[in-house]
Write an enzyme that holds these catalytic residues in place. Structure first.
Site, mmCIF file in Angstrom:
data_model
loop_
_atom_site.group_PDB
_atom_site.id
_atom_site.type_symbol
_atom_site.label_atom_id
_atom_site.label_comp_id
_atom_site.label_asym_id
_atom_site.label_seq_id
_atom_site.Cartn_x
_atom_site.Cartn_y
_atom_site.Cartn_z
ATOM 1 N N ASP A 248 0.879 -1.157 0.000
ATOM 2 C CA ASP A 248 0.000 0.000 0.000
ATOM 3 C C ASP A 248 0.926 1.219 0.000
ATOM 4 O OD1 ASP A 248 -2.110 1.726 0.004
ATOM 5 O OD2 ASP A 248 -3.203 0.745 1.621
HETATM 6 C C1 BGC Z 1 -5.024 3.328 -0.212
HETATM 7 C C2 BGC Z 1 -5.148 2.343 -1.368
HETATM 8 C C3 BGC Z 1 -4.973 3.064 -2.678
HETATM 9 C C4 BGC Z 1 -3.624 3.803 -2.673
HETATM 10 C C5 BGC Z 1 -3.356 4.549 -3.963
HETATM 11 C C6 BGC Z 1 -3.748 4.140 -0.308
HETATM 12 O O1 BGC Z 1 -3.685 5.117 0.681
HETATM 13 O O2 BGC Z 1 -5.076 2.629 1.013
HETATM 14 O O3 BGC Z 1 -6.390 1.710 -1.322
HETATM 15 O O4 BGC Z 1 -5.064 2.181 -3.756
HETATM 16 O O5 BGC Z 1 -3.616 4.725 -1.590
HETATM 17 O O6 BGC Z 1 -4.159 5.653 -4.106
#
Ligand code: BGC
Length: 692
Positions: A248
């Site tokens: 993530d």
């Molecule tokens: C979120 C993800 C997301 C990523 C990219 C993160 O903070 O938890 O779900 O895909 O950001 O935007």
């Protein structure tokens, strides 16, 4: 009589490119390629390019000299977050349709738009189990139940993988937002395997999801981005996952050697822990080996070869917000609406000319699409509830009253429609300041809801409107369960419409006026009070995960919720009869007659729950094991068939560390919600044999 198969796997998986891969040939090709790659080239495949997306695309890896394209990743679960795109209803709304074929089509549509924008990896679906309805990102996920979650997620992944790679997220147990960067989900093997992982497993094993995103939080004290048991033992070794695992964003990678050794393949969105210097140091100290870099680079490039990523077609940009997608967004919104109360058959509103309708509340006139975190999608046009009603109600007098208006005039109207609920300010992804700065995101509050009641202003609005009106309908917007007890008795009708996407206003009007008969069912229990649920602390740094939450918890403690899991009314009525359960190989085939006994066409969702009597271990009273949506004309009947395999009845035995089919009595109950199960049959399993 027509026969309907509840889950037609062949139909759900059609066109999924991930299921067509010749792994033996690909593995060979990848090994030949890896043998040509230098250490630097391998390292290059292990990380994203930059914190900020370029036109919505986050790039990772890629090397022209090797013929390797980069991954171009795009959020997210309710549409392509890259410029304007079709804003679909949020995932929990789509889950309320209990319609796997429809969800497959949403997956196809979102993926087409992602591909048209140049993306090749869709950062969706979000499939963290809704352990508590107060989770800030509840709207992004599908359900409090793993079976329901798995069915919807598999449909989405298979649909989307007609066009791009998907990335089910966040692996695993990411279900508290405010403390997501630090909290530890404490979980034993049984709850992990029975509740928190099965839908991830289905995405990987049944739908060949091409990648998986790890989670920010810890599980049993270890960050998910460096969790060898989750990333390697379970995902790769037990489930045979062949794709790549990306972290993530930002704080999702916490270490260099530990993360790589545990099996994290790609650091996103850019190199923080997987920088050249840190990798050099880790190699020099012996904490990291070139063999691990080789292994992870192999995982990172595998799908580029398997999917022929360089040749993935880029659709005509006109597919973005094309008529078919807008129409699909409307249809899904219509089917997602859950009719929770309809006293005296107030709904549908009559079409007679001269009907006087008051529409109350600021939310009626606002494009309320859901949170503004990573799943936020904007469309070129959004129909608000007020606009939808105005368009639909040509012969009707329609007047809008804002939230702070004097409502005494409401008594002169035939009916008042109050639009109330939550917005991105009340719930949603909590975007860290560093990410907001990097991406220029608005300061969106979001986060978890410590309390499930509506904000005071909304509660007062409903009460004031109800007092002043002859008849009141509440149209409730939000991404999860909301407490209604304080005001439900003062209103005549209630519709849960979620965050219904760009076509929400049309869908709401069509349901209110009866062009569409509501058929949505709750994917999350609505409790009467916070006390009916497990303790909920949005600042917790350590959270125990056991076998009971949602309807399992309510059933176990004998609490009657305001509206149970699976519940929803219709403008017609249905009955079930002729339950028949047969053995078919190592499975049960359950068939039941479903009849529309009312005067209108409509759809219902028939649900199968299994309970285990005389078990030696703690069991939830009932667990959903199958469901099917049945559309019927007035007076029509059909036979619904639901298959449940013996494997679905096993529990995870902690002593042997494996799934076990216990010798005991299994109760198969069928009905219209977790609390409305009119038909049941018992089967005993003993000495490797089944008897009734
Ligand atoms: C979120 C993800 C997301 C990523 C990219 C993160 O903070 O938890 O779900 O895909 O950001 O935007």
């Amino acid at each position: 009589m027509k026969r309907i198969l509840a889950f037609d796997a062949a139909a759900i998986h059609r066109g999924n490119k991930g299921l067509d891969i010749d792994h033996i040939a690909v593995a060979h090709e990848v090994d030949v390629l890896l043998a040509r790659m230098t250490l630097a080239q391998k390292i290059n495949e292990l990380r994203g390019h930059a914190p900020r997306p370029v036109e919505g695309l986050y790039y990772a890896g890629g090397d022209e000299s090797l013929g390797l394209p980069p991954y171009k990743m795009v959020d997210g679960p309710r549409g392509a977050r890259a410029g304007k795109a079709t804003a679909f209803p949020v995932a929990i709304a789509r889950a309320a349709t209990f319609d796997v074929e429809l969800e497959r089509r949403v997956g196809v549509a979102i993926a087409l738009e992602v591909a048209a924008k140049g993306g090749n990896v869709l950062l969706a679906p979000t499939i963290n189990l809704l352990r508590h309805p107060g989770w800030g990102r509840a709207q992004e996920t599908y359900s409090e139940d793993p079976h329901h979650m798995g069915a919807m997620a598999v449909a989405f992944v298979s649909g989307a993988q007609n066009h791009v790679l998907t990335s089910p997220k966040h692996f695993a147990l990411n279900n508290l937002e405010n403390t997501r960067f630090e909290m530890s989900a404490e979980v034993g093997p049984r709850a992990l395997n029975e509740l928190y992982l099965p839908h991830f497993k289905r995405c990987v094993v049944e739908a060949a999801a091409a990648s998986v995103m790890s989670a920010y939080n810890k599980v049993n004290g270890v960050y998910c981005g460096e969790h060898a048991q989750l990333l390697t033992d379970i995902l790769r070794e037990q489930w045979g996952f062949k794709g790549f695992i990306e972290s993530d964003w930002f704080l999702g990678t916490r270490s260099t050697a530990a993360a790589l050794n545990a099996g994290l393949d790609i650091e996103m969105p850019g190199p923080y822990r997987f920088t050249d210097d840190k990798l050099e140091l880790a190699l020099a100290s012996g904490e990291l080996s070139e063999a691990v870099i080789h292994r992870n680079a192999r995982n990172a490039v595998y799908q580029k070869i398997a999917w022929r990523l360089a040749d993935l077609p880029v659709p005509d940009p006109r597919v973005v917000e094309c008529d078919a997608h807008v129409e699909l967004a409307r249809r899904v919104a219509e089917q997602s609406i859950v009719l929770l109360k309809n006293d005296g058959g107030l709904l549908p509103l009559s079409n007679r000319s001269g009907l006087r309708v008051a529409v109350v509340g600021d939310l009626a006139d606002i494009a309320n699409l859901g949170d503004r975190g990573s799943s936020f999608v904007t469309s070129s046009a959004v129909t608000t509830p007020l606009a939808g009603l105005r368009e639909r109600a040509e012969q009707t007098t329609l007047v809008h009253f804002k939230t702070d208006a004097d409502l005494s005039a409401l008594r002169d109207f035939d009916v008042t429609v109050v639009v109330a609920g939550l917005t991105y300010k009340d719930e949603g992804e909590f975007i860290p300041v560093a990410q907001q700065e990097a991406e220029g995101t608005d300061l969106a509050r979001g986060g978890d809801r410590a309390d499930l009641a509506l904000p005071e202003r909304e509660r007062e609005l409903i009460q004031r409107a109800a007092r002043a009106s002859t008849r009141t309908v509440v149209v409730l917007e939000g991404g999860s369960a909301i407490l209604v007890d304080e005001w439900i008795d003062s209103v005549d009708a209630l519709l849960m419409v979620w965050y219904p996407g760009r076509e929400g206003g049309h869908a709401i009007a069509n349901v209110l006026f009866g062009d569409v008969n509501p058929s949505g069912r709750l994917p999350v229990s609505f409790p009467r009070s916070m006390d009916q649920l497990m303790p909920w602390d949005v600042a917790a740094l350590s959270v125990e995960h056991d076998l009971l939450h949602g309807y399992r918890y309510l059933d176990h403690h004998g609490h009657a919720p305001a509206f149970p899991f699976g519940f929803g009314l219709s403008y017609t009525t249905f009955t079930l009869s002729n339950l028949d359960v047969r053995r078919l190989g190592p499975s049960f085939r359950i068939s039941v007659h479903v009849t529309n006994t009312g005067a209108r066409a409509g759809a219902t969702v028939v649900q199968l729950y299994v309970g285990c009597e005389e078990s030696r271990v703690l069991r939830a009273k009932n667990e959903l094991k199958g469901f099917g949506r049945v559309e019927l004309a007035a007076g029509e009947a059909a036979v619904l068939e639901i298959d449940v395999s013996d494997d679905d009845l096993r529990y995870f035995d902690e002593a042997i560390g494996d799934w076990l089919l216990e010798a005991c009595v299994y109760r198969l109950s069928i009905g219209f919600s977790s609390r409305d199960l009119p038909l049941a049959m018992r089967w005993r399993y003993a000495n490797d044999d089944w008897t009734t």
